[in-house]
Design an enzyme around this catalytic site. Structure first.
Site, PDB file in Angstrom:
ATOM      1  N   TYR A 116      79.583  33.031  83.424  1.00 13.21           N
ATOM      2  CA  TYR A 116      80.108  32.002  82.535  1.00 13.21           C
ATOM      3  C   TYR A 116      79.367  31.950  81.195  1.00 13.21           C
ATOM      4  O   TYR A 116      78.154  31.786  81.143  1.00 13.21           O
ATOM      5  CB  TYR A 116      79.972  30.649  83.231  1.00 13.21           C
ATOM      6  CG  TYR A 116      80.801  29.541  82.655  1.00 13.21           C
ATOM      7  CD1 TYR A 116      82.177  29.540  82.785  1.00 13.21           C
ATOM      8  CD2 TYR A 116      80.201  28.464  82.007  1.00 13.21           C
ATOM      9  CE1 TYR A 116      82.951  28.491  82.286  1.00 13.21           C
ATOM     10  CE2 TYR A 116      80.961  27.418  81.509  1.00 13.21           C
ATOM     11  CZ  TYR A 116      82.342  27.440  81.648  1.00 13.21           C
ATOM     12  OH  TYR A 116      83.096  26.400  81.152  1.00 13.21           O
ATOM     13  N   SER A 122      78.171  35.075  89.938  1.00 15.38           N
ATOM     14  CA  SER A 122      78.552  33.750  89.450  1.00 15.38           C
ATOM     15  C   SER A 122      80.037  33.764  89.055  1.00 15.38           C
ATOM     16  O   SER A 122      80.870  34.088  89.899  1.00 15.38           O
ATOM     17  CB  SER A 122      77.634  33.335  88.298  1.00 15.38           C
ATOM     18  OG  SER A 122      77.692  31.948  88.100  1.00 15.38           O
ATOM     19  N   GLN A 123      80.409  33.466  87.824  1.00 13.56           N
ATOM     20  CA  GLN A 123      81.815  33.572  87.436  1.00 13.56           C
ATOM     21  C   GLN A 123      82.309  35.002  87.681  1.00 13.56           C
ATOM     22  O   GLN A 123      83.447  35.222  88.117  1.00 13.56           O
ATOM     23  CB  GLN A 123      82.012  33.209  85.973  1.00 13.56           C
ATOM     24  CG  GLN A 123      83.435  33.380  85.497  1.00 13.56           C
ATOM     25  CD  GLN A 123      83.592  33.074  84.003  1.00 13.56           C
ATOM     26  OE1 GLN A 123      83.923  31.974  83.615  1.00 13.56           O
ATOM     27  NE2 GLN A 123      83.352  34.065  83.163  1.00 13.56           N
ATOM     28  N   ASP A 135      69.943  27.811  95.363  1.00 16.39           N
ATOM     29  CA  ASP A 135      70.869  27.931  94.240  1.00 16.39           C
ATOM     30  C   ASP A 135      71.650  26.626  94.070  1.00 16.39           C
ATOM     31  O   ASP A 135      72.551  26.318  94.839  1.00 16.39           O
ATOM     32  CB  ASP A 135      71.824  29.101  94.527  1.00 16.39           C
ATOM     33  CG  ASP A 135      72.814  29.335  93.404  1.00 16.39           C
ATOM     34  OD1 ASP A 135      72.849  28.539  92.437  1.00 16.39           O
ATOM     35  OD2 ASP A 135      73.559  30.323  93.482  1.00 16.39           O
ATOM     36  N   HIS A 143      69.839  30.612  91.480  1.00 15.01           N
ATOM     37  CA  HIS A 143      71.074  31.266  91.077  1.00 15.01           C
ATOM     38  C   HIS A 143      70.853  32.707  90.591  1.00 15.01           C
ATOM     39  O   HIS A 143      71.805  33.475  90.515  1.00 15.01           O
ATOM     40  CB  HIS A 143      71.752  30.440  89.986  1.00 15.01           C
ATOM     41  CG  HIS A 143      73.171  30.826  89.739  1.00 15.01           C
ATOM     42  ND1 HIS A 143      74.119  30.886  90.734  1.00 15.01           N
ATOM     43  CD2 HIS A 143      73.833  31.184  88.606  1.00 15.01           C
ATOM     44  CE1 HIS A 143      75.281  31.260  90.227  1.00 15.01           C
ATOM     45  NE2 HIS A 143      75.131  31.447  88.949  1.00 15.01           N
TER      46      HIS A 143
END
Lengths: 321, 321, 321, 321, 321, 321
Positions: free
Chosen positions: C91, C186-187, C272, C301
């Site tokens: 992101y 992640s994204q 996370d 994360h």
């Protein structure tokens, strides 16, 4: 805000101990090795500008025979034999100045303040180097220094210093060796707990909000330093986590607690994110000697402060006269 | 937000240098002493699962003859002689894995990554212990380890490792000793700057947002770590501040800058509170070799990142072919 | 500190799926509509100053026929057919520079990096506009853009771009269409997961700490961005919360997981707070293809970082040769 | 803590204006283009449960003919002609509910609240989409949307909406077109300032702690959002900084100030890190109309709050009757 | 992130009440004592520059006969009898200016805003001193002032002021004593709740995110102020904790709730760390009058804001006409 | 990081004094009024469990004749006459327990610790109520209590207590009235400074990092508490700022400094954001008695800590014998 289990759960909480099989061997050999060096405790008179007490600048041989500093403070002109209170210091601090340690002398006892090797740079100055480096990378702070091998780990040296410090105190002519008390908070509480297990015939142990108890559980429930240093280090050395905890098994307060026979008063604070209540109760509930615990429901890691000191003064009067 | 002087002031800023009289002697003797140990550079082939490059796991004798680790990475099957780029690492990091260092090999060069002794626990793992302890108390982190005596200070060992690392790289049969470049950011920039002064005949130095420049000025204008570690340490050892800065005089980038003859490209960022612009320009303005500087007005300590790398790729192509 | 359930609970955690009845229809129609535009994949040779690889600046037609940028990087002079690894980005980031993506080419594969429309302003620069605005107010960030209508929602465009990117990669003469792997964190992990469901015949999916999984649960247990953007937006549009989650049902990783047949390796980190473990395990436990998961107990994360890359290198070697 | 120059310096501070040569052309053409769309101002009666006022839900054609929402609120049963106060809204907010805007109607005036396209997700809900996307990457937030081209830049659309909103208000039968006042704080202050320059014959402008003034100076002296969004964006798009500021030159409050002829009252707060005092005084000192400024020495970006409102009520009474 | 129990648990949560035996006596005597002072409600016409409303500056005798300030605001020229809404203010705020309170007058009702003695320095100015000091040490803030003795405790005075304020409002000729509603948020919600129990014949109570409910539970689950003030105070006065909670038992919203007969609408927010949901539901579930509750799942302590106001406007219309 | 001017500027910095014309009158009348109440100093023996010292629990009549608590501690069995050190306490603290005050008794002196009315809730418990309320709104904390009228202002009561405390100490048979020293840090330093001006014939004053000096300047350069409390309060009461500073003129350390004749040692820390260096040097440079100042360049508000104590011990030995 309470940071851990409710109090009634804490009182019943008995975490599993995962001790290395050779825990006792390891410490027997470590201490025997340290005792091969002459203790060499020197008490140099020191002018502290304090009329009511006599101060000595102490040096003795700790782990590896390394010179460890301390203060010995007694009521001025005392002739002994005196009870002696050993003071161990929280993470990052050092012995500071003699006038930082007036509580026990003012109460009429001798006090022996052990400096912490390689610390004393964060909140009170220290004077004792740690001449030994690490066996691998470390995160800032001593908590991870040498942690990949139990023989190289910092706390092996430190806890050995603790045992030798008691021997140094007992060697002083003013001190009544049968009335030695250990005390400390946080890391100092962890040291007092180790002493309660490793040193025979202590009169009493004050173990306040002790550090280094149920260490793996601690890093799973708090990110605050110093446990946070260890958690972050495991995050970086993510493939070597089991090695790390294998070492720490030799230094966990749970395992010292299960061996201690010294009468002890613990204290714990229910808002303490630094040494969370369940880590303290874990050690307390495993503690094998006579024991009691003071609970401060509305305090954090500062615990009982002055009020804790008052409780200790009164307990000491009962125990030591 | 700009964190220091306006850019035109920075360009003209020439801070006073307060060098110890025996600065050159100190380093001559330090390096001579290190060279009494055999360099003993070993390049062990290492399976890194990377088809386009060959990797070796390096060990060589740094300060005190202590084994220092590194990676040597070159285009697969290259026959040399190749230019070689030395990579030095920022505070707290270690050599990590070979695939963390693909930029220079992908550009067709050899690269030699020096691991940082006793670090590698904060943001990328390292594999090199620092077997030497301190000469007094220290704040968490290596910046204050041994700082009361210039012979014991951590950076004496580290900067000596740097010099020996270049010698190790040059000893590799693939490497063209006349085309060795040093590079690094932050602490790594400080190491590159020291190399530019202490190592003869380097082809070029990339000195990015370098740490350890005009150190006393730095702790007066920033609290951010790692300089902040030093500031807090001085606050605790408040009566020994002059001893501390006497030691640091032997390690200040200003003094290396004034001795360097290596052509160099610095970079600096105007929002960098970690290595504030005036500390970088201080060193740059004193730098005695051919030089240029890239200014990133809108960046903090990350500086130019990919864009900086691109600039370096292009400069390297021009310099090294 | 662990931020979610204990690991054994996570392994057993199977959250209820609340899928819109026309989920498959929605995606069938969306992709069909996108394919009405010619794919128009253009691979422009690009001088990246990197001797070991060949780089192309890619443009292809994504959702709405909008031009989407990317990099295509392959070992220099490779003749194919090559396996190809698709990289999707976290992101706020963009495609940056070619030298930011050397891992897979250095391992001997082609890589295709898809730029993220309208992002690339927060942590690595991007070059692809999103020419479509929102259908209502939005909080800063793309996560809420157009969220009041599933047809206008940003992720409809983005996930369609993902599918088209794979088609673009497969259209390259060097690429072996049967050995295409998707990866991202992640994204980017959410995009890889969507691809694993929407694109047939992928060889493998690496789904690292994926975003956009069990979204309503996520905003109930974390405030960290980007989920925090959604939580705050719901706080402002407090009377339209059900509309918002009705849209998100078409984009939830849980629902893609239940449809995926691609073999996959997930990774998850127990500290996370950005993509909390129970959201990742929720998707993993619903995942319908062959699967495994790597757990990083001491990481946030950032997950496994270099170590995760190493694991992927080795898995890729096994799968792709 | 004062965050900028001392007050006497601020009063004298006249920063250089770097206006694009075609600034006036740009706005003439932009407004002319907008006026090619029919204004189409619709005032739909709205039941707001408020006995003392009449409310209309407004829609009018802003930039590109896009429908823009608003509220029109007047004393119940008023027959006009009434003075009208235009309310413009701070960054991230939207028009909310009619009862959020009772100040001016309670004072006997009509008020026209313009909703902000694409905002209304951060602190008060909005109802107006921005149907136009960006021309490149953007950081979260509208401040950087389309900033690489002045024609695509978000504030071109927004400021055009402002001009059209005044035209819409003036089209209402109750409104006395000669007694229209503009007001707003922060982004709303920037909009009021733009209106003061772009709209002829306004009766007065209240410009409170205005945003978008001396923008390059602003990002050099503050990191707080929203200016911080721009600073960080420049950090990521570090090679395109001059393009960005070239665009912003068409939207800088300094340049509107130098063209305004509307009588105005500014306000500024000396502890305001969001729109620092020197950016406000820069605009004020360049302001070409009749003017005064209220200084709040002990306030931050909240400025005078209720007390500011009271001052405005009294000024309005004097100006508008 | 939800900060407390899941919603279904909250709905069922009925915490134990530990009421002092003489709770009713205490309040009967307290109010009787206050009524020995003449109420002396004075309504001084006040020029507020607001055409649609008439404003009076109010003074009445609160606890101890101390003069308490307020605003009385009604539609201009109203002839009554009018319903009246009593506004009570959150912690640290004061009555501000009349134009801060236009919602209810704009809806056609009278409103009576009670200033809060000794507050009004943190977020909106107040004009009412608290002439009484404490009975012991206090932490900054009124929450602990006089807490060692129930007769000296600040909230005894404040809640008595509340009762007297209603009596003052009812004494105004425009007010219909049978249609008086109390409302407030946070501390103001706590005051509305106390009023609902202590004042007979109120038409309705709006109790928004009320403070001072299940106080001991509150300090065990949150550290946010104002409850945090109490938690820290207990940490300092660690040996007097039971005295403190003995006093607070006379002021706990749980105990008022169990006595209230006024119809009430509560509101609660599931992300509210200031007045956590379980403290609000505790009071709501004990509430003895007709009741309903509005739940805002995605909001913090700000609760429903404009939307809450809208709900209240509509409820008021139904109840009061 | 240095937080204020460079040291050489500080040494020369002489801010303008804006004293009320009736400053001396105000204090003469205030003290005369206080002395109309009998001092009534009672020294109740107290069992503190401290063998080396005798402790008394003190009560005396302060401002308004209100009972003020304290500790009197002297070497056990001392027969006097003894020098006496008066200890004044920092903001928010109280007298705690006798063993919190062992420094001076251990050095052979009597010490008199004055409790601070209405404080003692923030960091060390106190036992003295402040029975007087404010004359208007106040921000949490005592700094703004009663600040709208100099007669009602909290510090009028507190500084009067200081003067009466010295008189109480001098009334003790053990104390040599000619050898009374005042000391304190922060608020305690401000109290020592007031005493140095208001009490005749003090032997010495230790004024450490004093609070309440050049107050208006302080709130312009720092936001840290307690000065921050005042800054925020001025922000809320923005129309009454001049009234506030008119009151504070009677309590500013600058004005006491210009009247003091007591020999004094100040201390100041260059990283102190709580009582910034220029406020301390302002007072020091105006100080009219014999004086010296200790500068701690690397410390914040903690100043010299143990090291400061040591300096004071040695100075006391020289002055008091």
């Amino acid at each position: 805000m309470f940071v851990d289990m409710p109090l009634d759960h804490l009182r019943a909480y008995l975490p599993e101990r995962r001790e290395p099989a050779d825990f006792d061997d390891f410490w027997d050999r470590t201490l025997a090795e340290a005792r091969e060096h002459d203790l060499n405790a020197v008490f140099e008179p020191y002018e502290a500008d304090l009329a009511l007490v006599d101060v000595a600048d102490v040096t003795f041989a700790g782990f590896g025979g390394h010179p460890i500093k301390g203060w010995f403070i007694a009521p001025a002109g005392a002739s002994g034999p005196l009870p002696c209170v050993m003071e161990f210091i929280g993470y990052g601090g050092g012995r500071g100045r003699p006038h930082d340690w007036l509580l026990w002398p003012a109460a009429g006892y001798a006090t022996f303040v052990m400096d912490t090797r390689g610390q004393g740079g964060t909140w009170r100055s220290g004077d004792t180097p740690d001449p030994v480096g690490g066996n691998g990378a470390q995160i800032p702070g001593k908590l991870t220094q040498g942690v990949f091998d139990r023989h190289d780990y910092y706390y092996r040296r430190l806890y050995t210093d603790v045992v030798r410090a008691v021997e140094a105190a007992r060697s002083h002519p003013l001190v009544d060796a049968g009335r030695v008390v250990v005390t400390g908070g946080s890391q100092g509480g962890g040291m007092a707990l180790a002493a309660a297990a490793l040193v025979p015939d202590l009169a009493y142990a004050f173990v306040n909000v002790p550090f280094m108890c149920d260490i793996r559980h601690a890093v799973e429930i708090t990110d605050e330093d110093p446990y946070g240093e260890l958690g972050r280090f495991c995050g970086i050395h993510r493939t070597r986590v089991e090695e790390i905890f294998a070492t720490l098994g030799y230094f966990d307060g749970l395992h010292f607690a299960a061996r201690a026979r010294t009468p002890a008063r613990f204290s714990v604070a229910l808002r303490d994110g630094v040494t969370p209540p369940s880590t303290v109760f874990g050690a307390y509930n495993h503690y094998a000697g006579p024991k009691d615990i003071t609970v401060w429901p509305f305090n954090g890691h500062e615990g009982g402060e002055s009020q804790q000191a008052l409780e200790q003064l009164r307990l000491a009067r009962k125990i030591l006269g």
